[in-house]
Motif scaffolding. Structure first.
Motif, PDB file in Angstrom:
ATOM      1  N   ARG A  61     -30.393 -26.680 -49.633  1.00 46.77           N
ATOM      2  CA  ARG A  61     -31.203 -25.797 -48.610  1.00 46.77           C
ATOM      3  C   ARG A  61     -30.378 -25.736 -47.449  1.00 46.77           C
ATOM      4  N   TRP A  62     -30.190 -24.327 -47.188  1.00 42.45           N
ATOM      5  CA  TRP A  62     -29.314 -24.018 -46.039  1.00 42.45           C
ATOM      6  C   TRP A  62     -30.257 -23.277 -45.066  1.00 42.45           C
ATOM      7  N   PHE A  63     -30.364 -23.344 -43.742  1.00 43.66           N
ATOM      8  CA  PHE A  63     -31.417 -22.548 -42.938  1.00 43.66           C
ATOM      9  C   PHE A  63     -30.935 -21.307 -42.647  1.00 43.66           C
ATOM     10  N   ASP A  64     -30.008 -21.098 -41.813  1.00 43.53           N
ATOM     11  CA  ASP A  64     -29.291 -20.036 -41.413  1.00 43.53           C
ATOM     12  C   ASP A  64     -27.983 -20.527 -40.523  1.00 43.53           C
ATOM     13  N   LEU A  65     -27.392 -19.432 -39.868  1.00 42.65           N
ATOM     14  CA  LEU A  65     -26.234 -19.765 -39.011  1.00 42.65           C
ATOM     15  C   LEU A  65     -26.353 -20.718 -38.113  1.00 42.65           C
ATOM     16  N   ASN A  66     -27.761 -20.999 -37.684  1.00 40.77           N
ATOM     17  CA  ASN A  66     -27.826 -22.120 -36.699  1.00 40.77           C
ATOM     18  C   ASN A  66     -28.220 -23.454 -37.382  1.00 40.77           C
ATOM     19  N   ASP A  67     -28.116 -23.461 -38.469  1.00 40.31           N
ATOM     20  CA  ASP A  67     -28.350 -24.558 -39.243  1.00 40.31           C
ATOM     21  C   ASP A  67     -27.025 -25.814 -38.548  1.00 40.31           C
ATOM     22  N   PRO A  68     -27.629 -26.742 -38.272  1.00 35.23           N
ATOM     23  CA  PRO A  68     -26.520 -27.846 -37.570  1.00 35.23           C
ATOM     24  C   PRO A  68     -25.592 -28.439 -38.726  1.00 35.23           C
TER      25      PRO A  68
ATOM     26  N   GLY B 298     -24.450 -23.632 -55.304  1.00 37.87           N
ATOM     27  CA  GLY B 298     -25.458 -22.730 -54.844  1.00 37.87           C
ATOM     28  C   GLY B 298     -26.335 -23.007 -53.373  1.00 37.87           C
ATOM     29  N   ILE B 299     -26.627 -21.883 -52.775  1.00 40.24           N
ATOM     30  CA  ILE B 299     -27.364 -22.066 -51.594  1.00 40.24           C
ATOM     31  C   ILE B 299     -28.785 -21.483 -51.848  1.00 40.24           C
ATOM     32  N   VAL B 300     -29.770 -22.240 -51.267  1.00 39.23           N
ATOM     33  CA  VAL B 300     -31.154 -21.787 -50.991  1.00 39.23           C
ATOM     34  C   VAL B 300     -31.579 -21.589 -49.728  1.00 39.23           C
ATOM     35  N   SER B 301     -31.881 -20.271 -49.375  1.00 42.33           N
ATOM     36  CA  SER B 301     -31.804 -19.800 -47.957  1.00 42.33           C
ATOM     37  C   SER B 301     -32.866 -18.889 -47.666  1.00 42.33           C
ATOM     38  N   SER B 302     -33.558 -18.517 -46.544  1.00 46.42           N
ATOM     39  CA  SER B 302     -34.488 -17.603 -46.215  1.00 46.42           C
ATOM     40  C   SER B 302     -33.938 -16.888 -44.961  1.00 46.42           C
ATOM     41  N   LEU B 303     -34.458 -15.472 -44.836  1.00 44.84           N
ATOM     42  CA  LEU B 303     -34.314 -14.728 -43.647  1.00 44.84           C
ATOM     43  C   LEU B 303     -35.452 -15.066 -42.444  1.00 44.84           C
TER      44      LEU B 303
ATOM     45  N   LEU C  32     -19.477 -20.115 -51.903  1.00 50.57           N
ATOM     46  CA  LEU C  32     -20.767 -20.354 -52.375  1.00 50.57           C
ATOM     47  C   LEU C  32     -21.515 -19.277 -52.836  1.00 50.57           C
ATOM     48  N   THR C  33     -22.776 -19.301 -53.740  1.00 50.04           N
ATOM     49  CA  THR C  33     -23.369 -18.249 -54.027  1.00 50.04           C
ATOM     50  C   THR C  33     -24.887 -18.405 -53.355  1.00 50.04           C
ATOM     51  N   TRP C  34     -25.501 -17.436 -53.089  1.00 45.89           N
ATOM     52  CA  TRP C  34     -26.700 -17.423 -52.698  1.00 45.89           C
ATOM     53  C   TRP C  34     -27.618 -17.304 -53.970  1.00 45.89           C
ATOM     54  N   SER C  35     -28.170 -18.400 -54.339  1.00 42.34           N
ATOM     55  CA  SER C  35     -28.790 -18.692 -55.657  1.00 42.34           C
ATOM     56  C   SER C  35     -30.374 -18.376 -55.599  1.00 42.34           C
ATOM     57  N   VAL C  36     -31.055 -19.011 -54.775  1.00 45.57           N
ATOM     58  CA  VAL C  36     -32.486 -18.759 -54.437  1.00 45.57           C
ATOM     59  C   VAL C  36     -32.943 -18.293 -53.112  1.00 45.57           C
ATOM     60  N   VAL C  37     -33.809 -17.514 -53.173  1.00 37.78           N
ATOM     61  CA  VAL C  37     -34.259 -17.260 -51.759  1.00 37.78           C
ATOM     62  C   VAL C  37     -35.581 -18.119 -51.675  1.00 37.78           C
ATOM     63  N   GLU C  38     -35.424 -19.046 -50.449  1.00 36.62           N
ATOM     64  CA  GLU C  38     -36.937 -19.936 -50.167  1.00 36.62           C
ATOM     65  C   GLU C  38     -37.166 -19.856 -48.798  1.00 36.62           C
ATOM     66  N   SER C  39     -38.012 -19.049 -48.458  1.00 35.42           N
ATOM     67  CA  SER C  39     -38.836 -18.128 -49.351  1.00 35.42           C
ATOM     68  C   SER C  39     -39.184 -16.960 -48.546  1.00 35.42           C
ATOM     69  N   ILE C  40     -39.748 -16.023 -49.216  1.00 31.79           N
ATOM     70  CA  ILE C  40     -40.366 -14.695 -48.628  1.00 31.79           C
ATOM     71  C   ILE C  40     -41.719 -15.147 -48.307  1.00 31.79           C
ATOM     72  N   PRO C  41     -42.050 -15.443 -47.095  1.00 30.87           N
ATOM     73  CA  PRO C  41     -43.620 -15.989 -46.696  1.00 30.87           C
ATOM     74  C   PRO C  41     -44.515 -15.146 -46.907  1.00 30.87           C
ATOM     75  N   VAL C  42     -45.496 -15.502 -47.397  1.00 32.94           N
ATOM     76  CA  VAL C  42     -46.682 -14.596 -47.831  1.00 32.94           C
ATOM     77  C   VAL C  42     -47.630 -14.678 -46.595  1.00 32.94           C
ATOM     78  N   HIS C  43     -47.807 -13.493 -45.988  1.00 35.03           N
ATOM     79  CA  HIS C  43     -48.962 -13.359 -44.851  1.00 35.03           C
ATOM     80  C   HIS C  43     -50.416 -13.987 -45.173  1.00 35.03           C
ATOM     81  N   ASN C  44     -50.841 -14.444 -44.180  1.00 37.13           N
ATOM     82  CA  ASN C  44     -52.379 -14.992 -44.509  1.00 37.13           C
ATOM     83  C   ASN C  44     -53.249 -13.819 -44.879  1.00 37.13           C
ATOM     84  N   ASP C  45     -52.952 -12.615 -44.191  1.00 37.21           N
ATOM     85  CA  ASP C  45     -53.820 -11.409 -44.616  1.00 37.21           C
ATOM     86  C   ASP C  45     -53.908 -11.044 -46.251  1.00 37.21           C
ATOM     87  N   ILE C  46     -52.737 -11.147 -46.745  1.00 35.44           N
ATOM     88  CA  ILE C  46     -52.509 -11.342 -48.264  1.00 35.44           C
ATOM     89  C   ILE C  46     -53.504 -12.235 -48.957  1.00 35.44           C
TER      90      ILE C  46
END
Length: 393
Positions: free
Chosen positions: A6-13, A26-31, A57-71
């Motif tokens: 799990r790697w968060f983004d370019l600001n990940d320490p 593989g990398i697990v990441s999200s926008l 490395l390879t971006w293997s999994v998106v974790e996650s695309i958040p689901v809006h509460n209205d959905i």
């Protein structure tokens, strides 16, 4: 199994270079920079993917695309939000990423009451303490009718604990519970969380389940045509918080979700720690039943306590049969290889490592996502995987 991180983004320490040094591929990441409900732009996806691939490395999994509460409530602008979600899935597929993990937890994402629970000789761990949580729900948040959610003994324990809490302890507990943990969705204050809770309690368990199924009926066909596997993450903890409905907590919950929209693209994230926080979830049985729909795995362990409390254990310790679980997953991978499945390897990541001494004084370590703790866990898990794989030859 495909080792991921799990790697968060370019600001990940923790830099991508340091991730590569763990041996994970593989990398697990999200926008995380994209607001919940907005479409994930191709430019952002490709920029993130380029950075990951630049480190070998390879971006293997998106974790996650958040689901809006209205959905989740099917209120407000939920129809447009679903269309946005579909387009994000399409863009993820075009970017060449084949797996999207998501969750349908109402209001609060993964929740812990103590982010620095000291253990003997193994650093500090994340902990969910039921007494602490009840003290917050009843005596600090003062949620209407909260007392009906708990038994009298638990309420009395919580009252005694609350009465000796300092102002600083109350503030820290509240921050841990409602301010949002890494990878979770958003944060609340006391009034906003009470409003959101009331809306979901009125919806109820069956209402939330039907809304999830309706959502899947919309997005799964899009995922199929986009070459993307969706995999729902279980509730964490896998039981009601704040009286809220939970619909991804048990083996029966998963059975209902996967059968309601029967597609290879409608799958499961098998989080051993989340499901394993309930003694009535048999992880090996779940692999036997749902193996063909398991698209992603979180390997972590927990120690359960009788009142529902638990803490994160070392990866090969705790109450979950990690060796048996890995054996079952490798058997499933072998079945896929024999069948010629293109997704034979199951991505897995070591989850929620302990905070060890060398990182304890560093201010930018994300709770549950220390480098050394996860590296230790990955090494232990890798050893088990290698030993079982050699035995099966």
């Amino acid at each position: 199994m495909l080792e991921t991180w799990r790697w968060f983004d370019l600001n990940d320490p923790i830099s991508l270079r340091k991730v590569a040094q763990t041996g994970a591929k593989g990398i697990v990441s999200s926008l995380n920079e994209i607001p919940t409900g907005d479409i994930w732009p191709m430019a952002n996806l490709l920029s993130r993917k380029l950075a990951i691939e630049g480190a070998g490395l390879t971006w293997s999994v998106v974790e996650s695309i958040p689901v809006h509460n209205d959905i989740k409530t099917r209120t407000g602008n939920f129809l447009q939000l679903i269309e946005n979600y579909k387009q994000s899935i399409i863009n993820v597929g075009k970017a060449g990423i084949g797996t999207v993990c998501y969750n349908f937890m109402p209001v609060v994402d993964w929740t812990r009451t103590n982010l620095d629970y000291l253990l003997e000789n193994t650093g500090s761990a994340l902990r969910f303490d039921m007494v602490d949580f009840v003290a917050y729900d009843i005596f600090i948040l003062k949620r209407p009718d909260a007392k009906v959610s708990y038994n009298a003994d638990l309420i009395e324990e919580a009252r005694n604990y609350f009465e000796q809490m300092s102002t600083a302890q109350i503030a820290l507990l509240e921050k841990n519970i409602i301010a949002g943990l890494p990878g979770g969705e958003g944060s609340y204050n006391r009034e906003s969380i009470k409003t959101a809770i009331a809306e979901f309690i009125e919806l109820g368990e069956e209402g939330l389940r039907q809304n999830l199924i309706a959502f899947l009926a919309e997005i799964v066909p899009v995922a199929e045509t986009s070459g993307v596997n969706l995999c729902v993450h279980p509730d964490d903890p896998p039981f009601s918080l704040f009286g809220l409905p939970r619909v991804v907590s048990t083996q029966e919950d998963v059975r209902k979700i996967l059968s309601a929209v029967d597609s290879p693209a409608n799958g499961l994230t098998l989080c051993a720690g989340s499901f394993g926080a309930r003694a009535d979830n048999n992880l090996v049985d779940m692999v036997s039943e749902f193996g063909h729909k398991i698209h992603f795995v979180h390997l972590r362990n927990v120690v359960r306590e009788p009142n529902g409390s638990f803490y994160e254990a070392e990866h090969l310790d705790g109450d979950n049969d990690m060796v048996g679980l890995i054996d079952a997953l490798l058997t499933e991978e072998n079945r896929r290889k024999i069948a010629g499945d293109r997704d034979a390897l199951i991505p897995m990541r070591p989850d929620h490592g302990h905070l060890l001494e060398d990182e304890a004084s560093q201010p930018d370590v994300k709770p549950g996502y220390s480098y050394l703790g996860r590296l230790k866990g990955l090494a232990e898990l890798r050893g088990v995987i290698h030993a079982i794989s050699q035995f099966k030859k």
